[in-house]
Design a protein around this motif. Structure first.
Motif, short mmCIF file in Angstrom:
data_model
loop_
_atom_site.label_atom_id
_atom_site.label_comp_id
_atom_site.label_asym_id
_atom_site.label_seq_id
_atom_site.Cartn_x
_atom_site.Cartn_y
_atom_site.Cartn_z
N ASP A 145 -8.66 5.29 -16.85
CA ASP A 145 -8.46 6.63 -16.48
C ASP A 145 -8.59 7.14 -15.03
OD1 ASP A 145 -8.57 7.32 -19.06
OD2 ASP A 145 -10.24 8.20 -19.21
N THR A 146 -9.46 6.40 -14.15
CA THR A 146 -9.64 6.84 -12.84
C THR A 146 -8.60 6.16 -11.92
OG1 THR A 146 -11.12 4.99 -12.55
CG2 THR A 146 -12.28 7.18 -12.80
N LEU A 147 -7.98 5.30 -12.45
CA LEU A 147 -6.92 4.69 -11.55
C LEU A 147 -5.48 5.51 -11.93
CD1 LEU A 147 -5.66 2.50 -9.94
CD2 LEU A 147 -4.77 1.06 -12.03
N GLU A 148 -5.60 6.00 -12.97
CA GLU A 148 -4.31 6.75 -13.25
C GLU A 148 -4.57 8.40 -12.47
OE1 GLU A 148 -2.84 7.75 -17.62
OE2 GLU A 148 -3.55 9.51 -17.03
N GLN A 149 -5.61 8.76 -12.37
CA GLN A 149 -5.99 9.94 -11.65
C GLN A 149 -5.94 9.67 -10.05
OE1 GLN A 149 -9.77 10.83 -13.32
NE2 GLN A 149 -8.88 12.68 -14.46
N ARG A 176 -3.12 -2.85 -7.72
CA ARG A 176 -2.30 -3.32 -5.93
C ARG A 176 -1.21 -2.79 -5.53
NH1 ARG A 176 -2.83 -9.54 -7.79
NH2 ARG A 176 -5.19 -9.55 -8.39
N ALA A 177 -0.44 -2.38 -6.53
CA ALA A 177 0.74 -1.62 -6.17
C ALA A 177 0.41 -0.19 -5.31
CB ALA A 177 1.77 -1.12 -7.42
N THR A 178 -0.61 0.10 -5.22
CA THR A 178 -0.89 1.40 -4.55
C THR A 178 -1.76 1.26 -3.54
OG1 THR A 178 -0.76 2.81 -6.64
CG2 THR A 178 -1.63 4.01 -4.86
N PHE A 179 -2.77 0.26 -3.95
CA PHE A 179 -4.12 -0.03 -2.81
C PHE A 179 -3.89 -1.18 -1.99
CE2 PHE A 179 -5.21 3.17 -5.62
CZ PHE A 179 -6.42 4.03 -4.95
N GLY A 180 -3.01 -1.89 -2.30
CA GLY A 180 -2.58 -3.32 -1.55
C GLY A 180 -3.94 -4.17 -1.97
N LEU A 232 -12.22 -2.89 -5.20
CA LEU A 232 -12.54 -1.85 -5.90
C LEU A 232 -12.58 -1.73 -7.33
CD1 LEU A 232 -9.98 0.37 -3.62
CD2 LEU A 232 -12.55 0.28 -3.27
N LEU A 233 -13.39 -0.91 -7.81
CA LEU A 233 -13.52 -0.88 -9.24
C LEU A 233 -12.77 0.49 -9.68
CD1 LEU A 233 -17.47 -1.63 -9.77
CD2 LEU A 233 -15.62 -3.18 -9.83
N PHE A 234 -12.04 0.18 -10.69
CA PHE A 234 -11.45 1.37 -11.38
C PHE A 234 -11.44 1.20 -12.91
CE2 PHE A 234 -8.81 0.64 -7.45
CZ PHE A 234 -8.73 1.89 -7.04
N ILE A 281 -11.67 -4.82 -15.74
CA ILE A 281 -11.44 -4.27 -14.38
C ILE A 281 -10.48 -5.28 -13.40
CG2 ILE A 281 -12.76 -4.11 -12.33
CD1 ILE A 281 -14.10 -2.09 -13.68
N ALA A 282 -10.15 -6.52 -14.06
CA ALA A 282 -9.44 -7.22 -13.33
C ALA A 282 -8.09 -6.73 -13.68
CB ALA A 282 -9.57 -8.64 -13.53
N ARG A 283 -7.92 -6.37 -14.87
CA ARG A 283 -6.49 -5.74 -15.11
C ARG A 283 -6.13 -4.59 -14.16
NH1 ARG A 283 -6.60 -4.23 -20.57
NH2 ARG A 283 -4.70 -3.34 -20.21
N GLN A 284 -7.29 -3.53 -14.42
CA GLN A 284 -7.25 -2.35 -13.43
C GLN A 284 -6.91 -2.62 -12.02
OE1 GLN A 284 -6.45 0.18 -15.20
NE2 GLN A 284 -7.24 -0.83 -16.94
N ARG A 285 -7.51 -3.79 -11.46
CA ARG A 285 -7.19 -4.07 -10.01
C ARG A 285 -5.70 -4.74 -9.89
NH1 ARG A 285 -12.65 -7.25 -8.18
NH2 ARG A 285 -13.85 -5.33 -7.42
N GLN A 286 -5.13 -5.35 -10.81
CA GLN A 286 -4.01 -5.98 -10.87
C GLN A 286 -2.94 -4.81 -10.61
OE1 GLN A 286 -2.50 -8.11 -14.14
NE2 GLN A 286 -2.07 -9.87 -12.93
N LYS A 287 -3.02 -3.78 -11.40
CA LYS A 287 -2.21 -2.52 -11.49
C LYS A 287 -2.24 -1.89 -10.14
CE LYS A 287 -2.45 -1.43 -16.32
NZ LYS A 287 -3.25 -0.63 -17.27
#
Ligand SMILES: C[S@@+](CC[C@H](N)C(=O)[O-])C[C@H]1O[C@@H](n2cnc3c(N)ncnc32)[C@H](O)[C@@H]1O
Length: 412
Positions: free
Chosen positions: A87-91, A72-76, A82-84, A64-70
């Motif tokens: 797959d759900t981050l890509e969507q 940040r570019a979109t969600f600041g 948030l949890l992603f 989850i921490a890796r997805q959060r790091q990614k």
């Protein structure tokens, strides 16, 4: 215990996500984020994390921490609450565009919205923030778990109900302008499978038949579709909108009849400002003419929406070829709809002649752009590179059917 099926796998992911919402889970996430931000690689980071928070929490927290790091570019900064899953981050759409959609959807007074396919809840969050009560529906238990956790983390849980349901069935049962008891709906079908884009809308999930049924049965609705959607598919009375940010199309939308105010809309978001061009009917093609002093490259949202001719008329510009979206005019353009280049030289496409011209003009570095040509821009730019100090933009295209090179913005 080995995982045997995707159902078992989903149940295991849900269990892990729940564990991460406990105080111990939250602490593991904070620690994983700190290790990642400090530059730890997966092996070292996970080894350390396992020793500190235990094997059960370490893997999920790291993921989850890796997805959060990614994210940040979109969600600041909000990404860190948030949890992603991957797959759900890509969507996930962009939150600022979800907010814009939510505002338009609710402007007519609807107060309850069904988010049909909520994934990690980007639209649900935007709708709840815009003041709606939201029914967040998904067939996927992991998506439902993520949406529930995310609205809880943002203090929006009182306005959101998360439901296991099939959008196909809910839309088929829609009556009186409502779906699942809601007076408005957002539908964002899954348009990828196995890492690949699903080009045929009939294979989306939910499929195209559910898209058209929703637009017909629930007039206050909006559907996200693929930017490449064929115009012929857009039902009568439905506005289609293409939105670009930073020169790339980021979404295409179909607005239900209660929200449609025009035939097509192109929207550009630039430096936080929104620019729109609309047409109530097909404006047809721009006129075709010679290459003049300036070349203009229209924004992709303008091209996809079929509205290039409207901006061409404003700029006094014409197409350089009937099949290619490059415009030309006598004057520079100060417009959010085009990127403009001063045309310094026009020559038939011929590598030897182009090299000779760049050499005599002292140009050693070029950026290559192309439309309607099979050349590979990076490789042509490499072939044209020399020690000379000048720069230029080289545009390879067709002019009135003939392969042509325009050398633009030449500096020495
Ligand atoms: C593209 S994602 C939605 C993304 C979301 N709007 C966002 O911006 O984060 C599509 C979602 O629809 C769900 N889905 C696919 N088919 C469905 C169906 N028949 N009923 C309900 N949900 C479905 C998928 O599980 C997935 O979570």
């Amino acid at each position: 215990m080995p995982v045997h099926s995707s159902e078992d796998q989903a149940a295991e992911t849900v269990r892990q996500l729940r564990a991460l919402t406990t105080p111990e889970g939250a602490a593991a996430l904070t620690r994983a984020a700190a290790l990642l931000d400090a530059g730890a690689d997966a092996v070292a980071g996970l080894t350390r994390l396992r020793a500190e928070v235990g094997a059960d929490l370490a893997g999920p927290a790291w993921g989850i921490a890796r997805q959060r790091q990614k994210a940040r570019a979109t969600f600041g900064a909000e990404a860190d609450r948030l949890l992603f899953t991957a797959d759900t981050l890509e969507q996930a759409g962009r939150p600022e565009l979800a907010a814009r959609r939510a505002a338009r959807l609710l402007a007519g007074g609807a107060d309850s919205v069904a988010d049909l396919g909520c994934a990690a809840g980007t639209d649900t969050i935007a709708l709840a923030r815009a003041g709606a009560r939201v029914l967040a529906v998904d067939v996927d238990p992991v998506a439902r778990e993520l949406t529930a956790a995310n609205v809880e983390a943002l203090g929006l849980a009182d306005d959101v109900w998360v439901l296991a349901g099939d959008a196909v069935e809910l839309v088929a049962a829609a009556r009186g302008g409502e779906v699942a008891g809601c007076s408005a709906a957002v539908l964002d079908p899954a348009r990828r499978a196995g890492g690949k884009r699903l080009l045929n809308p009939d294979t989306w999930s939910p499929p195209w038949s559910t898209v058209t049924a929703l637009l017909e049965r629930v007039p206050t609705s909006v559907v996200k579709v693929a930017p490449g959607l064929d115009h012929d598919r857009v039902p009568d009375g439905v506005e289609a909108e293409w939105v670009s940010v930073g020169g790339s199309i980021v979404e295409a939308l179909l607005w239900g009849p209660a929200l449609s105010t025009t035939w097509r809309r192109a929207t550009v978001v630039r430096d936080g400002e929104v620019h729109e061009v609309t047409a109530d009917a097909d404006p047809g093609h721009a006129p075709v003419g010679p290459v003049r002093g300036w070349l203009h490259e229209p924004d992709p949202a303008l091209i996809r929406s079929g509205l290039v001719s409207l901006v061409a008329a404003d700029l006094g510009a014409s197409l350089v070829d009937p099949t290619i979206a490059y415009l030309s005019s006598d004057a520079a353009a100060d417009s959010p709809w085009v990127s403009s280049y001063r045309v310094d030289e026009v020559l038939p496409f011929n590598l030897k002649k182009l090299r000779g011209l760049l050499r005599t003009r002292g140009v050693g570095r070029v950026v290559v752009k192309k439309r309607g040509s099979p050349i590979e821009p990076e490789s042509l730019a490499r072939q044209l590179r020399t020690d000379a100090r000048g720069t230029a933009t080289v545009v390879v295209t067709r002019v009135a059917g003939a392969p042509t090179v325009l050398v633009c913005d030449l500096t020495t």
